[in-house]
Scaffold this motif. Structure first.
Motif, PDB file in Angstrom:
ATOM      1  N   LYS A 142       0.821  -1.202   0.000  1.00 62.38           N
ATOM      2  CA  LYS A 142       0.000   0.000   0.000  1.00 62.38           C
ATOM      3  C   LYS A 142       0.863   1.263   0.000  1.00 62.38           C
ATOM      4  N   VAL A 143       1.860   1.320   0.892  1.00 60.10           N
ATOM      5  CA  VAL A 143       2.738   2.496   0.993  1.00 60.10           C
ATOM      6  C   VAL A 143       3.545   2.682  -0.277  1.00 60.10           C
ATOM      7  N   ARG A 144       4.077   1.594  -0.845  1.00 56.53           N
ATOM      8  CA  ARG A 144       4.889   1.714  -2.062  1.00 56.53           C
ATOM      9  C   ARG A 144       4.065   2.226  -3.249  1.00 56.53           C
ATOM     10  N   LEU A 145       2.834   1.779  -3.366  1.00 54.31           N
ATOM     11  CA  LEU A 145       1.975   2.266  -4.447  1.00 54.31           C
ATOM     12  C   LEU A 145       1.595   3.730  -4.233  1.00 54.31           C
ATOM     13  N   GLN A 146       1.344   4.109  -2.978  1.00 49.70           N
ATOM     14  CA  GLN A 146       0.987   5.499  -2.673  1.00 49.70           C
ATOM     15  C   GLN A 146       2.174   6.438  -2.872  1.00 49.70           C
ATOM     16  N   ALA A 147       3.387   5.940  -2.600  1.00 55.58           N
ATOM     17  CA  ALA A 147       4.583   6.789  -2.620  1.00 55.58           C
ATOM     18  C   ALA A 147       4.986   7.192  -4.027  1.00 55.58           C
ATOM     19  N   GLU A 148       4.606   6.401  -5.026  1.00 53.52           N
ATOM     20  CA  GLU A 148       5.045   6.659  -6.393  1.00 53.52           C
ATOM     21  C   GLU A 148       4.245   7.807  -7.008  1.00 53.52           C
ATOM     22  N   GLY A 149       4.912   8.894  -7.281  1.00 52.17           N
ATOM     23  CA  GLY A 149       4.267  10.077  -7.842  1.00 52.17           C
ATOM     24  C   GLY A 149       4.303  10.089  -9.359  1.00 52.17           C
ATOM     25  N   LYS A 150       4.239  11.284  -9.923  1.00 54.02           N
ATOM     26  CA  LYS A 150       4.274  11.438 -11.379  1.00 54.02           C
ATOM     27  C   LYS A 150       5.684  11.157 -11.880  1.00 54.02           C
ATOM     28  N   LEU A 151       5.799  10.299 -12.888  1.00 57.63           N
ATOM     29  CA  LEU A 151       7.105   9.912 -13.413  1.00 57.63           C
ATOM     30  C   LEU A 151       7.391  10.642 -14.724  1.00 57.63           C
ATOM     31  N   PRO A 152       8.693  10.840 -15.051  1.00 57.36           N
ATOM     32  CA  PRO A 152       9.048  11.459 -16.332  1.00 57.36           C
ATOM     33  C   PRO A 152       8.566  10.595 -17.492  1.00 57.36           C
ATOM     34  N   PRO A 153       8.335  11.206 -18.663  1.00 57.49           N
ATOM     35  CA  PRO A 153       7.882  10.443 -19.834  1.00 57.49           C
ATOM     36  C   PRO A 153       8.843   9.297 -20.158  1.00 57.49           C
ATOM     37  N   GLY A 154       8.291   8.139 -20.423  1.00 50.65           N
ATOM     38  CA  GLY A 154       9.095   6.982 -20.797  1.00 50.65           C
ATOM     39  C   GLY A 154       9.600   6.160 -19.634  1.00 50.65           C
ATOM     40  N   VAL A 155       9.463   6.652 -18.418  1.00 51.87           N
ATOM     41  CA  VAL A 155       9.920   5.903 -17.250  1.00 51.87           C
ATOM     42  C   VAL A 155       8.776   5.016 -16.756  1.00 51.87           C
ATOM     43  N   PRO A 156       8.977   3.691 -16.768  1.00 53.50           N
ATOM     44  CA  PRO A 156       7.893   2.793 -16.364  1.00 53.50           C
ATOM     45  C   PRO A 156       7.688   2.806 -14.843  1.00 53.50           C
ATOM     46  N   ARG A 158       7.161   1.143 -11.159  1.00 50.55           N
ATOM     47  CA  ARG A 158       7.759  -0.031 -10.521  1.00 50.55           C
ATOM     48  C   ARG A 158       6.775  -1.195 -10.508  1.00 50.55           C
ATOM     49  N   TYR A 159       5.506  -0.886 -10.271  1.00 53.11           N
ATOM     50  CA  TYR A 159       4.492  -1.936 -10.146  1.00 53.11           C
ATOM     51  C   TYR A 159       3.255  -1.548 -10.963  1.00 53.11           C
ATOM     52  N   ASN A 164       0.822  -7.360  -8.740  1.00 48.94           N
ATOM     53  CA  ASN A 164       2.137  -7.291  -9.359  1.00 48.94           C
ATOM     54  C   ASN A 164       3.186  -6.843  -8.355  1.00 48.94           C
ATOM     55  N   ALA A 165       2.800  -5.944  -7.442  1.00 42.97           N
ATOM     56  CA  ALA A 165       3.730  -5.463  -6.422  1.00 42.97           C
ATOM     57  C   ALA A 165       4.117  -6.584  -5.464  1.00 42.97           C
TER      58      ALA A 165
END
Length: 305
Positions: A142-156, A158-159, A164-165
């Motif tokens: 839950k924390v890892r999914l919440q922690a992931e913010g907006k990523l630069p274009p082309g960067v996949p 993590r989960y 999948n996580a």
């Protein structure tokens, strides 16, 4: 959940577990946007650009919610809801469902009168520690999914999702990684659970002794607010350490995370996100306890006096 104050009713452990899980999941669904904002604020570190300290990306509860919604869309506020519901089914069901039986165990079967606050706190500490030991993997995801913010274009990302996580963490980091942060998580959840359940129990018991007050929704509302406030005041420091350890694998231990947070961000970092944390826990407790008191009626049966 709390003492029945003389009513001749009975509820099984299965009924307690089911009603607790339902109430906890409903509260989670309603309040997870505030939890996502809280996690982002807690994980935010001071960023220096040369001699100039950069302006924090997230500022305040509403500002953080608005930033996430603007940059990532409204659905991003419900990031982590699937493992969040997994967590509440296990953790909420166990910690709340076990509270009454464990409290009765500590005072003995033949105890008569008002149960001492110390026994209520001990029961809350016990059930919180046991429940989160079982549910820690769901909290981590839950924390890892919440922690992931907006990523630069082309960067996949993590989960791709909750399942999948779980799989990715298990494959890349090993089974033990699912219990990352268990130490501070046990400390946090045992303390917060005791603060929530014991204070709700105590506040409700106290209110019901005041002339004119009855075991109704208004009483549950006041007791729920009290439970949320005590939980945030007591649990914020360990909550921050837990979130940072789960969101950032660079910390070697609980103590290492505590020292680095104190050194780099100062003592007030341990109360980062206090307002959204209270907004989250206060509203969560009100919704959960109001729901719990109603759902319990579905599983309660009358017994002879």
């Amino acid at each position: 959940m709390v003492a029945d104050h003389g009513s001749k009713t009975e509820i099984s452990f299965a009924g307690r577990f089911a009603s607790s899980a339902i109430a906890a999941c409903f509260a989670e669904l309603c309040t997870i946007p505030l939890d996502t904002a809280k996690v982002r604020l807690q994980l935010q570190k001071k960023a220096a650009m040369g001699d100039v300290v950069a302006i924090p990306k997230y500022r305040g509860l509403l500002g953080t919610v608005a930033t996430i919604a603007r940059e990532e869309g409204l659905t991003a506020l419900w990031k982590g809801i699937i493992p969040g519901l997994h967590r509440q089914c296990l953790f909420g069901g166990l910690r709340i469902g076990l509270y009454e039986p464990v409290k009765s165990f500590y005072v003995g079967d033949n105890f008569v009168g008002d149960i001492p606050l110390s026994k209520k706190i001990l029961a809350g500490l016990t059930t919180g520690a046991l429940a989160i030991t079982v549910a820690n993997p769901t909290d981590l995801v839950k924390v890892r999914l919440q922690a992931e913010g907006k990523l630069p274009p082309g960067v996949p990302r993590r989960y791709s999702g909750a399942m999948n996580a779980y799989y990715t963490i298990l494959r890349q980091e090993g089974l033990g990684a699912l219990w990352t942060g268990l130490g501070p998580n046990i400390a946090r959840n045992a303390i917060i659970n005791a603060a929530e359940l014991a204070s709700y129990d105590q506040v409700k018991q106290t209110i019901l002794k005041i002339p004119g007050f009855t075991d109704n929704i208004f009483t549950h509302l006041l007791a729920g607010l009290g439970a949320g406030f005590f939980a945030v005041c007591i649990g914020s420091p360990v909550d921050v350490v837990k979130s940072r350890m789960m969101g950032d694998s660079s910390y070697k231990s609980t103590l290492d995370c505590f020292i680095k947070t104190l050194k780099n961000d100062g003592p007030f970092a341990f109360y980062k996100g206090f307002v959204p944390n209270f907004g989250r826990l206060g509203s969560w407790n009100v919704i959960m306890f109001l729901t719990l008191e109603q759902v319990k009626k579905l599983f309660t049966r009358q017994v002879p006096s």
